[in-house]
Design a protein around this motif. Structure first.
Motif, short mmCIF file in Angstrom:
data_model
loop_
_atom_site.label_atom_id
_atom_site.label_comp_id
_atom_site.label_asym_id
_atom_site.label_seq_id
_atom_site.Cartn_x
_atom_site.Cartn_y
_atom_site.Cartn_z
N ASP A 11 0.85 -1.19 0.00
CA ASP A 11 0.00 0.00 0.00
C ASP A 11 0.89 1.25 0.00
O ASP A 11 1.47 1.61 1.03
CB ASP A 11 -0.89 -0.03 1.24
CG ASP A 11 -1.83 1.17 1.28
OD1 ASP A 11 -1.72 2.05 0.39
OD2 ASP A 11 -2.66 1.23 2.20
N LEU A 12 0.99 1.89 -1.14
CA LEU A 12 1.91 3.03 -1.25
C LEU A 12 1.43 4.24 -0.44
O LEU A 12 2.21 5.16 -0.19
CB LEU A 12 2.10 3.41 -2.72
CG LEU A 12 2.68 2.28 -3.59
CD1 LEU A 12 2.99 2.81 -4.99
CD2 LEU A 12 3.95 1.70 -2.96
N ASN A 13 0.17 4.23 -0.03
CA ASN A 13 -0.31 5.34 0.80
C ASN A 13 0.14 5.21 2.24
O ASN A 13 -0.05 6.13 3.04
CB ASN A 13 -1.83 5.42 0.73
CG ASN A 13 -2.27 5.88 -0.64
OD1 ASN A 13 -1.91 6.97 -1.08
ND2 ASN A 13 -3.00 5.03 -1.36
N LYS A 14 0.69 4.08 2.59
CA LYS A 14 1.24 3.93 3.93
C LYS A 14 2.75 3.89 3.92
O LYS A 14 3.38 3.95 4.98
CB LYS A 14 0.68 2.66 4.59
CG LYS A 14 -0.78 2.79 4.98
CD LYS A 14 -1.36 1.48 5.51
CE LYS A 14 -0.95 1.22 6.95
NZ LYS A 14 -1.61 -0.01 7.47
N CYS A 15 3.36 3.80 2.74
CA CYS A 15 4.81 3.70 2.69
C CYS A 15 5.42 5.03 3.08
O CYS A 15 5.07 6.07 2.54
CB CYS A 15 5.31 3.30 1.30
SG CYS A 15 7.11 3.12 1.26
N ILE A 16 6.35 4.98 4.05
CA ILE A 16 6.98 6.21 4.53
C ILE A 16 8.42 6.31 4.04
O ILE A 16 9.17 7.19 4.45
CB ILE A 16 6.92 6.29 6.07
CG1 ILE A 16 7.59 5.07 6.70
CG2 ILE A 16 5.47 6.37 6.53
CD1 ILE A 16 7.68 5.12 8.21
N GLY A 17 8.81 5.39 3.19
CA GLY A 17 10.14 5.48 2.58
C GLY A 17 11.27 5.28 3.55
O GLY A 17 12.39 5.73 3.32
N TYR A 126 7.04 7.00 -2.77
CA TYR A 126 7.98 5.89 -2.65
C TYR A 126 7.42 4.65 -3.34
O TYR A 126 6.23 4.35 -3.23
CB TYR A 126 8.22 5.55 -1.18
CG TYR A 126 8.72 6.72 -0.37
CD1 TYR A 126 10.02 7.19 -0.51
CD2 TYR A 126 7.88 7.37 0.52
CE1 TYR A 126 10.48 8.26 0.24
CE2 TYR A 126 8.32 8.44 1.27
CZ TYR A 126 9.62 8.89 1.12
OH TYR A 126 10.07 9.95 1.87
N VAL A 211 7.80 -1.37 8.97
CA VAL A 211 7.19 -0.64 10.07
C VAL A 211 6.05 0.27 9.62
O VAL A 211 5.26 0.72 10.43
CB VAL A 211 8.24 0.17 10.87
CG1 VAL A 211 9.19 -0.76 11.56
CG2 VAL A 211 8.98 1.13 9.97
N GLY A 212 5.97 0.52 8.33
CA GLY A 212 4.82 1.26 7.82
C GLY A 212 3.60 0.37 7.70
O GLY A 212 2.50 0.84 7.46
N ARG A 213 3.80 -0.92 7.87
CA ARG A 213 2.74 -1.92 7.77
C ARG A 213 2.01 -1.81 6.42
O ARG A 213 0.80 -1.72 6.35
CB ARG A 213 1.74 -1.73 8.91
CG ARG A 213 2.37 -1.88 10.28
CD ARG A 213 1.67 -1.10 11.35
NE ARG A 213 0.27 -1.41 11.47
CZ ARG A 213 -0.28 -2.16 12.42
NH1 ARG A 213 0.49 -2.69 13.34
NH2 ARG A 213 -1.57 -2.37 12.48
N VAL A 253 -1.17 -0.66 -4.13
CA VAL A 253 -2.26 0.31 -4.02
C VAL A 253 -1.63 1.65 -4.40
O VAL A 253 -0.71 2.12 -3.70
CB VAL A 253 -2.82 0.37 -2.58
CG1 VAL A 253 -3.94 1.41 -2.48
CG2 VAL A 253 -3.31 -1.01 -2.14
N LEU A 314 -6.95 -2.25 4.92
CA LEU A 314 -5.72 -1.48 4.70
C LEU A 314 -5.15 -0.95 6.02
O LEU A 314 -3.94 -0.82 6.19
CB LEU A 314 -5.99 -0.33 3.73
CG LEU A 314 -6.29 -0.76 2.28
CD1 LEU A 314 -6.73 0.43 1.44
CD2 LEU A 314 -5.09 -1.45 1.65
N ILE A 315 -6.04 -0.62 6.94
CA ILE A 315 -5.58 -0.16 8.26
C ILE A 315 -4.79 -1.28 8.94
O ILE A 315 -3.74 -1.03 9.53
CB ILE A 315 -6.78 0.26 9.13
CG1 ILE A 315 -7.36 1.59 8.61
CG2 ILE A 315 -6.40 0.38 10.60
CD1 ILE A 315 -8.74 1.92 9.12
#
Lengths: 331, 968
Positions: A11-17, A126, A211-213, A253, A314-315
């Motif tokens: 899920d790229l909306n949760k990726c924090i790089g 990312y 860790v971004g799950r 995503v 997604l959560i």
């Protein structure tokens, strides 16, 4: 014979790089034995050159007729860059800390967080990448030694280290440039989806340690699983460059449009696309728009207090539920 | 075929292949060649087991055996505090994998698994790196020359102990500086040198202050600086604002809650000058001009007040805004000013309160000048307000049995005081309203660069969101005006009425942990010399010279209204007042007699500015340093003590309260010793024993009692440091000698850990869950995220401020003089001579300086120090990405690689902090071209709750320096 495919959704909306995945993979597999320069997992900032640099320009994959396309092997000066070494051993003796390669010119994360555009309307996101464990692997098709295979039980694509003769056509043919050459072994090597971990009920290092799950791992035919639901039921997870014809099994995503851009007075432009849709479509294909729309409308509904299976998924309330490996953890 | 490897590998590859000129483009084989057509690639492959065995074997070599795994976290002043499993094979650490076993608190709230980041995940590589310190070393060349003699531990400890002892004899306890630095903020390990320092009366500066990570402006408003929530709070918030912080980069293990919160319907706003890794997922990013944050906060406050969006009930109950202020002096009106017989005064209520006060007087004395007044609308009389420091009625309730107060926010009246003087009084709310008109969105737009429509949006979001959390980062305190910025944002949040479960302000929650004190202290009998971090380091580094060098009179005038020398003189006067043992209690303590330094985990040369390094080396007659690696600082030590690193020790870590778990470190079973490394506890124990031995020997020789008992009238209850007792006191007669002893003692002592013990922590994956006693100003609910101040909001307990209320008004005469009695915004201090502000935020790729030299991590950066510059800035300077440039100002210059990005404004250079000087050409680091000044307001001391201590010290600033770019 079960012919199942293990797949991953990111899920790229949760990726924090943060690159924890990259380093977790490195300490699990690629910090030794001629693999130093390899990143079986890397996270690149897009738009950008990625790793190997400009990998999309190296060719490979299949053409419309299903024939292998020409491909190029990246090199140190074009694509990979040096795995720099430093003079740690000299620090005690009063020396300055030095990069033994001099002034570097390219690296695996060289353009981190650069992206494109003009301040304050620039954009980047990312994109973590591993081997796609394709259903139609170009590496496999290209290998003159027949030394690449997909495992029956999970579809993991492996280079047979016994039979590999080091001819490297797999590297040229992989359009994602996720096969590497190990000069110490004189064999091709690549991401193995951590199958030895999976066999013990442990998710791949990149997913287990994310860790971004952002990573879901499961079998594509597991209809109760998130991977199936995100890919097939909600259709919000899309493959990267399906146009390469290899039928990849890592899904993404795509990123939502980002915070609004600003007009000349510094006023936010409602509904503006900071990340141009056309760019996302060039990566994730024509279904990107529908996927993003679905996601946006579910978020809107959630704001009004309505439930959403998709967002709950997604959560990911319980991290361990993100992995459905069909096996209890043994270790 | 030039496939890339290390040079040696490549050469080998080429030789083996016998080729060098093959074209790199390979022609795809087409049908008709001998291409195998793969109809279904999932066919049974006959030779799978060779490869499978190969990789399975590799995996099991890394995994080892679960029962041998250790646990750890990476306690190098990273606030993450994440539980890791340490894998080991044949006595060697192979890698680390998160424990990911924190128990969930609620099935509808995401759990905390897995924590960790890109730095922690590679410690296994760093601990065996070739810069590892293996043996005790004694310097034999000049400092920094790198000429060492390997010595025994006993010789090393003798050198350290005798220097400490001689200094105590010659100078007194204040001549010693014993410190574990920002490289190790844990409750277990760091207590070792603290304990030693306390026992010897040594100086110890306050870390949060010298690194510039304090929140004094928050303390001003809330009474304490470390407030806020556990990170899962972000998940169930309706609005999350991140102001001056980039959580995706600097709160990596916690960031997922933010984006899960976004999926849960929260709006996320990021306010930063740069478009950073957190902005990319935000609903709104507000690009603010650097250093103008207070202006923006005040403009939002103006919007709230102007449109009456605030909740009057909240303001009356919980803030000082209804309090009356004398217009003649701008001082708060107090009970001491008033004749209770005054017809306008509510003497009946005073009588009622007096009865209550008498009951409480024994443990809370009455002080009329700390009892404040408001106009009670319900009876038209001026009345005293409960809850302030001078008033034993410890509640903020406005209505209770015996009283009903409806404070008039708009009161404006004339009053005759006890001394017969007639004065006009008004509310601090009225004064605030007036003040805010100067900061309307339109007026400040030119300063902040923020369009008024965004000010409106912020105001509405902050008020109308049911749960709204504003998180502020350390970067705001790095500006010279940072305290005022923190205060302005705190005031804004206070005005929105959000506290407790409704959100509010988030800096860093701290758990209340009782029982750890026994590790580092001696029940108050012996005290260390606790020094202001900022003042102590600034003075030690002779940093006034750099200030003079970089700033001009007009820079100072713009920021402070004073000229350069005038400001310096005022600072020097305040600093001098608080100097030495005599100055304790007079402001920000510091001791200039320090000359013997024993430190661990403190790479201070990269942190401190300008010419600090030279000044420190001149000052340090002796300097011993313990670390696990050769930092830039280590190169200059007289004695080097090799320390164990995080996987080789026992340790315990609780705070900060981003989560509710305490983590345990314990080494893997059968781990091979790395060199001769020892833990800090072992070192401190040896030093303590040696001091006792040396002092006894000396006394035996001389018969002079002063050789045994060092006079210390101010910091020891006995008036002395009795050195014959040091060994026994330090070790509690042998009970506390090692890192493991310390951890076991801590775990059994701490109430909030019950019912856990070391065994149960290991079983769970190296951690425990704190019990409900850990919450300080709220209960720690079992199934919901924590946030501070529920006890205030719902039980009406007073805050830890002078008035007991959220503080907007500071009537310190010095503050009134400069207009800071109300929230205010002022321009930041920067040297206008140079065009680009040098911003050096917390790093993604290191924890401060630790791991900056990691090969693994450097390879994922640029391999040399680099700075980000804007596209326009680069083209003006004729610089391309990847070229080496110089950052130049009047103090000096530093060479870095240019990384050109469209994500930062063209007015700044953005460079992660933590690069060590020895990583740059010529050994001159980024901080060595910086200058700073102590801020007079941060130095001011004594008003109400603004008294020197962990909540009220100044910051060393960093975003004060400007540079120009030159091509190399």
């Amino acid at each position: 014979m079960s012919k199942r495919q293990l797949a991953m959704v990111m899920d790229l909306n949760k990726c924090i790089g943060c690159q924890t995945c990259t380093v977790a993979c490195k300490t699990q597999w690629t910090n030794r034995n001629g693999r130093d320069y390899m990143y079986w997992n890397n996270v690149e900032s897009r738009p950008g050159a990625g790793y190997p640099n400009k990998w999309e320009e190296f060719g490979g994959g299949f053409d419309q007729q299903g024939n292998l396309r020409d491909g190029e092997i990246p090199t140190r000066s074009k694509g990979y860059g040096d795995p720099w070494d430093f003079n740690h051993e000299e620090l005690l003796h009063g020396d300055d800390f030095k990069n033994k390669s001099g002034v570097p010119a390219v690296g695996p994360n060289w353009d981190e967080e650069v992206g494109e555009g003009q301040f304050p309307n620039s954009n980047f996101f990312y994109l973590p990448r591993i081997c796609n464990h394709c259903a139609n692997p170009a590496c496999l098709a290209a290998c003159p030694s027949g030394a690449i295979f997909k495992r029956d039980q999970d579809g993991v694509v492996l280079v047979d280290l016994d039979r590999c003769k080091g001819q490297r056509l797999c590297i040229a043919s992989c359009p994602y440039k996720k096969v590497y050459f190990n000069t110490k072994l004189f064999k091709a090597e690549k991401c193995i989806l951590c199958f030895p971990r999976i066999e013990k009920g442990l998710a791949p290092a990149c997913a287990d340690q994310c860790v971004g799950r952002i990573r879901f791992v499961g079998y594509l035919d597991d209809k109760e699983g998130q991977v199936y639901k995100l890919v097939h039921k909600y259709k919000v997870a899309l493959p990267l460059h399906a146009d390469y014809g290899t039928v990849p099994n890592i899904y993404y995503v795509p990123p939502l449009k980002g915070p609004p851009k600003f007009d000349g007075d510094g006023k936010p432009i409602e509904g503006s696309e900071r990340i141009p849709l056309s760019y996302l479509e060039s990566l994730f294909g024509p279904d990107t728009k529908a996927a993003l729309k679905r996601l946006e409308s579910e978020i809107e509904q959630r704001k009004q207090g309505k439930g959403s299976e998709l967002l709950d998924m997604l959560i990911a309330f319980k991290r361990d539920d993100m992995f459905r490996l069909g096996k209890e953890r043994e270790i | 075929m030039p496939v890339s490897f290390t040079r040696r590998d490549t050469l080998k590859g080429l030789l083996t292949l016998g080729v060098g000129s093959l074209a790199t483009t390979l022609k795809a084989r087409t049908l008709g060649d001998d291409v195998k057509i793969v109809e279904d690639p999932r066919y049974e492959y006959s030779n799978a087991s060779y490869t499978e065995k190969f990789y399975r074997q590799e995996f099991s070599s890394s995994y080892g055996v679960k029962s041998e795994h250790g646990h750890a976290y990476h306690c190098v002043n990273c606030q993450g505090n994440c539980a890791w499993e340490v894998w080991v094979k044949d006595g060697k650490v192979t890698r680390e994998n998160q424990s990911r076993s924190y128990p969930a608190i609620n099935p509808k709230i995401p759990d905390f698994n897995p924590r960790g980041c890109n730095k922690g995940v590679q410690h296994s590589q760093t601990m065996y790196e070739e810069d590892r310190l293996l043996h005790p070393m004694k310097r034999i060349g000049k400092r920094g020359d790198g000429k060492w003699q390997r010595i025994s531990w006993d010789d090393a400890i003798t050198e350290v102990a005798s220097n400490l002892y001689q200094t105590m004899r010659r100078v007194g306890p204040a001549g010693n500086y014993i410190h574990i630095g920002a490289g190790m903020i844990t409750e277990g390990r760091a207590a070792s040198f603290k304990r030693l320092g306390t026992l010897l009366g040594a100086v110890r500066p306050y870390i949060a202050s010298y690194v510039g990570d304090m929140f004094p402006g928050v303390s001003l408003v809330y009474g304490e600086g470390n407030i806020g929530c556990t990170s899962d709070f972000f998940y169930q918030s309706n609005l999350n604002i991140f102001w001056g912080t980039n959580p995706n980069t600097t709160r990596i293990p916690d960031a997922h809650f933010i984006w899960e919160g976004k999926y849960n319907g929260a709006k996320t706003i990021v306010i930063t000058p740069e478009y950073n890794s957190s902005c990319i997922h935000a609903d709104l990013w507000i690009p603010i001009k650097p250093g103008s944050d207070a202006y923006l906060a005040l403009s939002v406050m103006d919007e709230i007040v102007e449109r009456k969006l605030y909740n009057p009930k909240f303001i009356k109950e919980f803030t000082d805004l209804p309090l009356l202020v004398r217009k003649d002096s701008n001082a708060l009106l107090t009970l001491a000013d008033i004749d209770p017989k005054n017809a306008l005064f509510d003497d009946k209520l005073l009588e009622h309160f007096s009865e209550l006060m008498e009951e409480e007087a024994e443990h809370h004395p009455v002080n009329p000048s700390e009892i404040f007044l408001a106009l009670n609308k319900s009876n038209g009389k001026v009345t005293i307000m409960s809850g302030s420091r001078g008033m034993p009625v410890e509640t903020l309730r406005l209505v209770d049995s015996g009283w009903k107060i409806d404070p008039d926010l708009d009161a404006d009246l004339k009053l005759t005081l006890k001394d017969g003087k007639e004065v006009e009084v008004t509310t601090s709310f009225n004064l605030l309203k007036q003040q805010l008109t100067q900061f309307s969105a339109k007026r400040v737009e030119g300063i902040t660069g923020v369009n008024p429509s965004l000010v409106k949006e912020l105001a509405q979001d902050m008020i109308y969101s049911k749960v709204a959390m504003t998180t502020i980062g350390f970067s705001l305190g790095k500006y010279f005006n940072g305290m005022l910025t923190q205060r302005a944002i705190s005031s804004l949040v206070a005005l929105t009425g959000k506290m407790g479960d409704l959100g509010g302000l988030n800096t860093e929650n701290e758990w209340s942990i009782e029982g750890l004190g026994t590790l580092s202290s001696f029940a108050g009998k012996y005290r260390h010399r606790f020094a202001s971090g900022a003042v102590s380091e600034f003075m030690l580094g002779e940093s006034m010279d750099d200030y003079q060098e970089l700033f001009s009179d007009s820079d100072l005038e713009r920021a402070t209204g004073m000229d350069k020398d005038d400001y310096q003189q005022k600072v020097e006067a305040l600093v001098a007042k608080a100097k030495g043992d005599q100055g304790v209690g007079e402001g920000k303590s510091y001791w200039e007699e320090v000359e013997t330094f024993v430190m661990a985990a403190d790479a201070r040369f990269r942190r401190n500015k300008g010419s600090y390094k030279e000044a420190f080396l001149n000052r340090a007659k002796f300097f011993a340093y313990a670390d696990f690696r050769v930092s830039d600082l280590a190169q200059y030590a007289d004695i080097l003590l090799p320390a164990k690193s995080h996987y080789e020790v026992w340790d315990i870590r609780v705070n900060p309260g981003y989560h509710r778990y305490a983590n345990l470190a314990h080494p893997p079973k059968g781990l091979n010793q790395v060199g001769e490394a020892k833990s800090e506890w072992e070192m401190a124990t040896l030093i303590a024993k040696k001091i006792t031995q040396l002092a006894k020997e000396q006394y035996k020789k001389s018969g002079d009692k002063r050789d045994l008992h060092i006079a210390d009238p101010t910091h020891s209850d006995t008036g002395f440091r009795e050195l014959e007792l040091v060994a026994d006191l330090f070790t509690i007669k042998g009970e506390l000698e090692s890192d493991r002893d310390a951890v076991e003692m801590a775990v059994s002592n701490v109430k909030q850990f019950r019912p856990h013990n070391v065994k149960s922590m290991i079983k769970q994956g190296g951690h425990l869950q704190l019990n409900d006693k850990a919450g300080k100003s709220s209960p720690l609910g079992r199934d919901r995220p924590y946030n501070t101040f529920e006890n205030n909001l719902y039980l009406h307990q007073p805050m830890e401020t002078l008035t007991g209320r959220l503080t907007f008004y500071v009537d310190d005469p010095e503050w009134i003089k400069v207009g800071a009695h109300l929230p205010i915004a002022v321009p930041e201090l920067r040297a206008e001579k140079f065009p680009l502000l040098l911003m050096t935020p917390h790093a993604k790729w290191s924890i401060h300086s630790t791991y900056k030299t990691s090969t693994t991590l450097q390879r994922l950066q640029r391999g040399v120090p680099y700075a980000m510059i804007g596209v326009g800035c680069a083209s003006r300077a004729g610089v391309k990405d990847g070229e080496m440039i110089k950052l130049v100002n009047s103090i000096g210059s530093v060479e870095v690689m240019a990384k050109v990005t469209p994500n930062i404004p063209n007015t700044v250079v953005l460079m992660e902090h933590g690069w060590e000087p020895y990583m740059f050409k010529g050994g001159v680091g980024q901080n060595q071209i910086m200058a700073d000044m102590l801020n007079l307001l941060e130095l001011s001391d004594g008003w109400g709750h603004l008294k020197f201590g962990v909540n009220w010290d100044g910051n060393q600033h960093a975003y004060t320096t400007t540079v120009k770019i030159e091509k190399v």
